[in-house]
Design a protein around this motif. Structure first.
Motif: not given
Length: 184
Positions: A6, A83, A85
């Motif tokens: 992340m 955040y 990925a």
């Protein structure tokens, strides 16, 4: 601690107005792109936020988040880190363009193959990116800042997992202070 894989894309810095709008400090190249990659998550990964950019305030994107409709709810989110990925980010378009997260942790070598250290982080103090490198020598606790230029960092090999630096012989020397002349 964020989940593995992340990347921090921004942080909510405060409320804007009374209808639940939020100001976000964005770490994207274009600040308003904070919402361009789809829903973002908090550090734990348990809460997802779908942002919609509705304006700019002093260079910061102003966003709306579904379910946040008043200033009190917006203020409660202040400090929330957002955040995404890493695999959801697009590939870089330029050959010598990198995501900071792809460089952090890479080993750094001199041209002759000697290991110098490891990339700790990148900084932009306004005059261009700087690599912060932790030297391999464990006796030296200080990190070294190296300008992230083609001259100083001639090779970045992401697939091979390494960075090569070319530092001048006097790179680590401290210049002597000029001697003051006595005035009569």
């Amino acid at each position: 601690m964020p989940q593995a894989g992340m990347l921090l894309l921004g942080v909510i810095v405060g409320a804007k107005g009374i209808k639940g709008e939020l100001k976000v400090k964005s770490f994207t190249e274009n600040p308003e792109d904070i919402a361009a990659y789809g829903p973002l998550q908090d550090q734990s990964g348990r809460t997802t936020y779908k942002l919609k950019v509705v304006g700019l305030s002093k260079g910061l994107p102003v966003v709306r988040i579904k379910g946040i409709s008043d200033r009190t709810a917006a203020e409660a989110l202040k400090g929330t880190e957002l955040y995404i990925a890493r695999d959801r980010l697009p590939e870089t378009e330029e050959e010598e363009e990198y995501y900071h997260a792809d460089l952090i942790g890479l080993p750094v070598f001199f041209q002759d193959g000697t290991k110098f250290g490891t990339v700790l982080r990148l900084h932009d103090f306004g005059a261009g990116d700087m690599l912060e490198i932790v030297p391999e020598n464990k006796d030296d606790k200080l990190a070294v800042l190296v300008p992230f230029t083609v001259e100083m960092v001639p090779e970045v090999d992401l697939s091979g997992g390494r960075v090569v630096v070319e530092l001048s012989e006097d790179f680590f020397e401290n210049p002597e202070a000029p001697q003051e002349t006595a005035k009569s």
